[in-house]
Motif scaffolding. Structure first.
Motif, mmCIF file in Angstrom:
data_model
loop_
_atom_site.group_PDB
_atom_site.id
_atom_site.type_symbol
_atom_site.label_atom_id
_atom_site.label_comp_id
_atom_site.label_asym_id
_atom_site.label_seq_id
_atom_site.Cartn_x
_atom_site.Cartn_y
_atom_site.Cartn_z
ATOM 1 N N THR A 90 -1.219 11.698 2.018
ATOM 2 C CA THR A 90 0.149 11.836 2.492
ATOM 3 C C THR A 90 0.607 10.590 3.245
ATOM 4 O O THR A 90 -0.202 9.805 3.731
ATOM 5 C CB THR A 90 0.246 13.045 3.448
ATOM 6 O OG1 THR A 90 1.580 13.159 3.950
ATOM 7 C CG2 THR A 90 -0.699 12.884 4.630
ATOM 8 N N HIS A 91 1.911 10.441 3.325
ATOM 9 C CA HIS A 91 2.511 9.430 4.197
ATOM 10 C C HIS A 91 1.938 9.602 5.609
ATOM 11 O O HIS A 91 1.806 10.714 6.100
ATOM 12 C CB HIS A 91 4.031 9.627 4.228
ATOM 13 C CG HIS A 91 4.757 8.638 5.080
ATOM 14 N ND1 HIS A 91 5.391 7.545 4.549
ATOM 15 C CD2 HIS A 91 4.963 8.574 6.420
ATOM 16 C CE1 HIS A 91 5.949 6.846 5.525
ATOM 17 N NE2 HIS A 91 5.700 7.457 6.675
ATOM 18 N N GLY A 92 1.613 8.496 6.245
ATOM 19 C CA GLY A 92 1.100 8.554 7.611
ATOM 20 C C GLY A 92 -0.402 8.460 7.746
ATOM 21 O O GLY A 92 -0.922 8.403 8.862
ATOM 22 N N PHE A 93 -1.125 8.406 6.623
ATOM 23 C CA PHE A 93 -2.589 8.418 6.705
ATOM 24 C C PHE A 93 -3.153 7.114 7.236
ATOM 25 O O PHE A 93 -4.217 7.090 7.867
ATOM 26 C CB PHE A 93 -3.197 8.696 5.319
ATOM 27 C CG PHE A 93 -3.279 7.481 4.419
ATOM 28 C CD1 PHE A 93 -4.436 6.704 4.373
ATOM 29 C CD2 PHE A 93 -2.188 7.087 3.644
ATOM 30 C CE1 PHE A 93 -4.501 5.576 3.564
ATOM 31 C CE2 PHE A 93 -2.247 5.965 2.841
ATOM 32 C CZ PHE A 93 -3.410 5.206 2.794
ATOM 33 N N PHE A 94 -2.459 6.007 7.012
ATOM 34 C CA PHE A 94 -3.028 4.666 7.131
ATOM 35 C C PHE A 94 -3.550 4.331 8.524
ATOM 36 O O PHE A 94 -4.542 3.614 8.663
ATOM 37 C CB PHE A 94 -1.971 3.636 6.707
ATOM 38 C CG PHE A 94 -2.477 2.222 6.636
ATOM 39 C CD1 PHE A 94 -3.116 1.763 5.494
ATOM 40 C CD2 PHE A 94 -2.293 1.343 7.693
ATOM 41 C CE1 PHE A 94 -3.569 0.455 5.414
ATOM 42 C CE2 PHE A 94 -2.745 0.033 7.623
ATOM 43 C CZ PHE A 94 -3.385 -0.410 6.479
ATOM 44 N N HIS A 95 -2.878 4.829 9.569
ATOM 45 C CA HIS A 95 -3.303 4.473 10.931
ATOM 46 C C HIS A 95 -4.196 5.537 11.562
ATOM 47 O O HIS A 95 -4.427 5.513 12.774
ATOM 48 C CB HIS A 95 -2.079 4.207 11.828
ATOM 49 C CG HIS A 95 -1.308 5.437 12.207
ATOM 50 N ND1 HIS A 95 -0.633 6.200 11.288
ATOM 51 C CD2 HIS A 95 -1.108 6.040 13.418
ATOM 52 C CE1 HIS A 95 -0.055 7.212 11.908
ATOM 53 N NE2 HIS A 95 -0.334 7.146 13.199
ATOM 54 N N ILE B 278 0.852 -1.182 0.000
ATOM 55 C CA ILE B 278 0.000 0.000 0.000
ATOM 56 C C ILE B 278 0.890 1.235 0.000
ATOM 57 O O ILE B 278 1.802 1.359 0.826
ATOM 58 C CB ILE B 278 -0.914 0.040 1.246
ATOM 59 C CG1 ILE B 278 -1.752 -1.246 1.365
ATOM 60 C CG2 ILE B 278 -1.791 1.288 1.237
ATOM 61 C CD1 ILE B 278 -2.839 -1.385 0.356
ATOM 62 N N LEU B 279 0.635 2.161 -0.930
ATOM 63 C CA LEU B 279 1.451 3.368 -1.041
ATOM 64 C C LEU B 279 0.583 4.618 -0.946
ATOM 65 O O LEU B 279 -0.620 4.571 -1.209
ATOM 66 C CB LEU B 279 2.211 3.370 -2.367
ATOM 67 C CG LEU B 279 3.118 2.150 -2.625
ATOM 68 C CD1 LEU B 279 3.658 2.180 -4.040
ATOM 69 C CD2 LEU B 279 4.259 2.101 -1.610
ATOM 70 N N ALA B 280 1.217 5.725 -0.564
ATOM 71 C CA ALA B 280 0.554 7.034 -0.559
ATOM 72 C C ALA B 280 1.129 7.846 -1.710
ATOM 73 O O ALA B 280 2.342 7.827 -1.952
ATOM 74 C CB ALA B 280 0.799 7.748 0.764
ATOM 75 N N GLU B 281 0.270 8.569 -2.420
ATOM 76 C CA GLU B 281 0.740 9.306 -3.596
ATOM 77 C C GLU B 281 1.775 10.360 -3.230
ATOM 78 O O GLU B 281 2.763 10.538 -3.943
ATOM 79 C CB GLU B 281 -0.446 9.971 -4.296
ATOM 80 C CG GLU B 281 -0.048 10.671 -5.594
ATOM 81 C CD GLU B 281 -1.231 11.246 -6.349
ATOM 82 O OE1 GLU B 281 -1.103 11.467 -7.569
ATOM 83 O OE2 GLU B 281 -2.292 11.490 -5.716
#
Length: 322
Positions: A293-298, A259-262
């Protein structure tokens, strides 16, 4: 090298991302490198999580264990979640999860919501790991803890509420994604699948996204340098334990979901890792969440739509791997 305003001219930002930056600034959450101490940076990380992760209804058990370790006298703390929905599955999978935070900040508490979500919706038994952090415990301390926990899980399935036929998966976000990738290479026969969320798989930082988003407020170049300074010596960054993409043998690795963030300095390294897996004949799939952004997942309490899309992919992958 562009800043946020310049990137707005090029990309379409999800409203969740823009409001996250706005609300974070209004709350006074500073950047980790500007914090007066590592402890203060850890508190920022925790407070951000409390504000944006939200809550989840969880019907099931939540147990604490200390995994015996030659490196940690009192053992490595883990939280094990088993939702009532696991009873609907003959052999619920065991999903070992490693939090993010550059090996310097972060904790089990910052992943409590998503671990419960995966246990409920996959459904599966989730093992949330409290591995050691720098600068108190430098590289490869977190790697050692990850390997120790996965070995323990493989020998104690019934203790965790699973069965002998239960599969074992590993996953994590950012630094935790790196740990999952490394331990998948170390313990290939014990791991059935890996879920890597914007993983830091290459400390060399030789990708276009690294330069494009180095001034981005999500995960900046300054922040990645601060993490590195507090965890790993420069001379060790090009070892396979630090940068798993440098491993020459990618055959026989478990299937992967990446899973990646754009908008992320780590985005292109994640794609490169996916390509190495595919070239070696390993089943791998990527899902890049646009506009985030990076960091959204949690942080599903704020990134409701974006997290739902990503979390559905993860749960579907766990179900298919069970």
């Amino acid at each position: 090298m562009a800043d946020l305003e310049e990137l707005k001219q090029k990309y379409k930002f999800h409203d969740e991302t823009l409001s996250y930056f706005k609300l974070r600034a209004e709350a006074g959450f500073g950047s980790y490198p500007n914090a007066p101490s590592v402890e203060a940076a850890r508190d920022i990380n925790l407070q951000v999580t409390k504000k944006f992760a939200g809550e989840i209804e969880f019907d099931g058990s939540e147990k604490e264990f200390n995994v015996p370790s030659p490196y940690v006298p009192d053992g490595i703390p883990v939280t094990v979640y088993k939702s009532k929905n696991c009873s609907l599955v003959v052999a619920p999978s065991i999903f070992v999860f490693f939090h993010g935070g550059g090996n310097v900040v972060g904790s089990r508490q910052t992943c409590d919501v998503i671990c419960k979500l995966f246990s409920r919706d996959a459904p599966c038994v989730v093992v949330n790991v409290e591995y050691r952090l720098g600068p108190e415990h430098l590289f490869p301390a977190s790697n050692d803890d990850a390997k120790c926990v996965v070995r323990w899980v493989s020998m104690n399935k019934s203790l965790l509420g699973a069965v002998n036929d239960s599969t074992i998966g590993v996953g994590g976000h950012s630094a935790g994604g790196r740990l999952a990738a490394v331990v998948s290479q170390q313990l290939r026969s014990d791991i059935d699948y890996q879920i890597l969320i914007y993983p830091n798989v290459d400390y060399r930082r030789q990708y276009a996204s690294q330069e494009e988003f180095e001034n981005f407020p999500g995960l900046s170049k300054e922040m990645t340098q601060w993490f590195s300074k507090n965890y790993i010596d420069d001379s060790k960054k090009e070892t396979v334990l630090a940068s798993p993409i440098l491993n020459e043998k990618f055959n026989c690795l478990p299937p992967a979901m990446i899973i990646l963030a754009e908008f992320d300095v780590l985005r292109d390294a994640g794609y490169a890792y996916h390509e190495k897996l595919k070239k070696a004949g390993i089943r791998s799939q990527t899902f890049c969440v646009k506009g985030v952004t990076h960091g959204f997942f949690h942080l599903p309490g704020h990134f409701k739509e974006s997290c739902q899309r990503a979390h559905e992919k993860v749960c579907k992958f766990i179900k298919a791997s069970s």
